[in-house]
Design a protein around this motif. Structure first.
Motif, short mmCIF file in Angstrom:
data_model
loop_
_atom_site.label_atom_id
_atom_site.label_comp_id
_atom_site.label_asym_id
_atom_site.label_seq_id
_atom_site.Cartn_x
_atom_site.Cartn_y
_atom_site.Cartn_z
N GLU A 104 -57.20 -1.43 -28.30
CA GLU A 104 -57.87 -0.18 -28.65
C GLU A 104 -57.62 0.91 -27.62
OE1 GLU A 104 -61.99 -0.91 -29.32
OE2 GLU A 104 -61.63 -2.14 -31.13
N THR A 105 -57.26 0.53 -26.40
CA THR A 105 -57.00 1.50 -25.34
C THR A 105 -55.72 1.12 -24.61
OG1 THR A 105 -58.21 0.27 -23.64
CG2 THR A 105 -59.48 1.83 -24.99
N MET A 106 -55.23 2.04 -23.78
CA MET A 106 -54.11 1.73 -22.89
C MET A 106 -54.24 2.59 -21.63
SD MET A 106 -50.85 3.55 -24.82
CE MET A 106 -49.69 3.42 -23.46
N PRO A 107 -53.70 2.11 -20.50
CA PRO A 107 -53.78 2.90 -19.28
C PRO A 107 -52.85 4.10 -19.33
CG PRO A 107 -52.50 0.92 -18.90
CD PRO A 107 -53.06 0.80 -20.28
N VAL A 108 -53.35 5.24 -18.91
CA VAL A 108 -52.58 6.48 -18.99
C VAL A 108 -52.78 7.29 -17.71
CG1 VAL A 108 -52.27 8.65 -20.25
CG2 VAL A 108 -52.84 6.57 -21.50
N MET A 109 -51.69 7.83 -17.19
CA MET A 109 -51.78 8.80 -16.10
C MET A 109 -51.95 10.18 -16.73
SD MET A 109 -48.96 7.65 -13.28
CE MET A 109 -47.66 7.08 -14.37
N VAL A 110 -53.07 10.79 -16.51
CA VAL A 110 -53.37 12.10 -17.09
C VAL A 110 -52.94 13.17 -16.10
CG1 VAL A 110 -55.15 13.63 -17.99
CG2 VAL A 110 -55.29 11.16 -18.40
N LYS A 111 -52.05 14.04 -16.57
CA LYS A 111 -51.48 15.07 -15.69
C LYS A 111 -51.57 16.43 -16.36
CE LYS A 111 -46.99 16.44 -13.72
NZ LYS A 111 -47.53 16.85 -12.42
N ASP A 112 -52.05 17.41 -15.64
CA ASP A 112 -52.06 18.78 -16.14
C ASP A 112 -50.69 19.40 -15.89
OD1 ASP A 112 -54.64 19.35 -17.23
OD2 ASP A 112 -55.45 19.20 -15.20
N CYS A 113 -50.00 19.81 -16.94
CA CYS A 113 -48.69 20.45 -16.77
C CYS A 113 -48.42 21.36 -17.96
CB CYS A 113 -47.58 19.41 -16.62
SG CYS A 113 -47.52 18.16 -17.92
N ASP A 114 -47.57 22.35 -17.74
CA ASP A 114 -47.25 23.28 -18.82
C ASP A 114 -46.21 22.66 -19.75
OD1 ASP A 114 -44.74 23.58 -17.62
OD2 ASP A 114 -45.31 25.42 -16.58
N ASP A 115 -45.86 23.39 -20.81
CA ASP A 115 -44.94 22.86 -21.82
C ASP A 115 -43.58 22.50 -21.23
OD1 ASP A 115 -46.93 23.25 -23.66
OD2 ASP A 115 -46.07 25.08 -24.52
N ASP A 116 -43.06 23.37 -20.38
CA ASP A 116 -41.72 23.13 -19.83
C ASP A 116 -41.70 21.91 -18.91
OD1 ASP A 116 -40.67 25.34 -21.15
OD2 ASP A 116 -41.23 26.71 -19.54
N GLU A 117 -42.69 21.80 -18.05
CA GLU A 117 -42.74 20.64 -17.15
C GLU A 117 -42.92 19.36 -17.95
OE1 GLU A 117 -45.25 18.98 -13.25
OE2 GLU A 117 -45.88 20.81 -14.29
#
Length: 298
Positions: A104-117
């Protein structure tokens, strides 16, 4: 596959090979500025215009078995969405495998970045996989190229940087970026090798509506296109006289088959001395044929 056998495979394979993710160095760099959390699969959304397939093949089956036993070993990468939830940047195959494994879940690195990055990370995370189609590579290169231009690299610098990062020549990258502009039907033909890369490149320079005509006509006439023919089509488009009637007439032309006559060496020895060269023999033969023709016997 036995659990023992699959466990042995995990010991022998790198995480990069198993999951098609970026190098551990890149992952570590992202980890330094991202938070790792378990996120419900229902909140993870596909990256917009994601160019890579997610296929339920044998490789997927192996990943499912691994996740059932060990979980997701390498976190995915995602960024928050304005609409809610998260947009996957890397990890689409891991998400699908987790679904098939009943997670039901998975580990994720959440990163704030713009569309190009995000686009650059997405392409770099997937481009080294062995099973990538030409169309996938072409679209990925096109997306990364546009993203790098937006980041201020400039056309030349973007290509040079991509060439260095991808290990491919700038010319190859340019050709693939052009091929990415083919419509889906023609791209599919390139993937299936029913249309060569060179032919696909020629057709990438004609208008989208003309590409539609090309696909419709060759499908209807059940013909394939040679490099010579696609070059002619490209020329007709450039000069403004390409249309369906032109294409049908051009592809219907019957070209004479090339003729090649080979003489038996023993038979030639009955008529020509050993010291005569091939050019001398050919000259004599054509002189005799001319005489025969002049007598009206042809």
């Amino acid at each position: 596959m036995s659990k023992r056998g699959f466990g042995d495979k995990i010991k022998l394979s790198s995480y990069d090979d198993m999951f098609g993710v970026e190098s551990s160095e890149s992952v570590d760099a992202i980890k330094g500025e991202a938070q790792i959390v378990d996120i419900p699969l229902s909140e993870l959304h596909t990256f917009e215009n994601h160019p890579f397939r997610v296929v339920d093949d044998e490789s997927m089956e192996e990943m499912v078995e691994s996740i059932k036993e060990y979980g997701v070993l390498v976190p995915a990468i995602a960024r928050p969405r304005r609409e809610g939830g998260y947009e996957l940047i890397s990890g689409h195959r891991r998400k699908r495998a987790s679904e098939l494994a009943g997670k039901e879940t998975m580990p994720v690195m959440v990163k704030d970045c713009d569309d190009d990055e995000a686009t650059v990370i997405m392409v770099d995370a997937n481009i080294q996989r062995d099973d990538i189609l030409i169309s996938e590579r072409a679209k990925a290169y096109q997306m990364k190229y546009e993203a790098m231009k937006h980041q201020g690299g400039g056309n030349g610098r973007s290509l040079a940087t991509m060439s260095e990062e991808m290990g491919e020549s700038q010319k190859t990258i340019q050709r693939l970026i052009c091929i990415a502009s083919l419509n889906e039907n023609l791209l599919h033909m390139v993937d299936e090798k029913r249309l060569s890369l060179g032919a696909g490149l020629d057709l990438s320079f004609i208008k989208p509506e003309e590409q539609e005509i090309v696909y419709a006509v060759i499908t209807d006439m059940k013909v394939s296109l040679s490099g010579e023919q696609t070059l002619k089509i490209k020329e007709a488009s450039k000069k403004g006289y390409f249309n369906e009637d032109f294409l049908r007439d051009y592809l219907s032309e019957k070209k004479p088959k090339p003729r090649k006559v080979v003489f038996n060496q023993k038979k030639l020895d009955d008529y020509f001395t050993p010291d005569m060269s091939n050019e001398d023999i050919e000259k004599v033969i054509f002189q005799l044929l001319d005489e025969w023709k002049s007598k009206g016997e042809v």
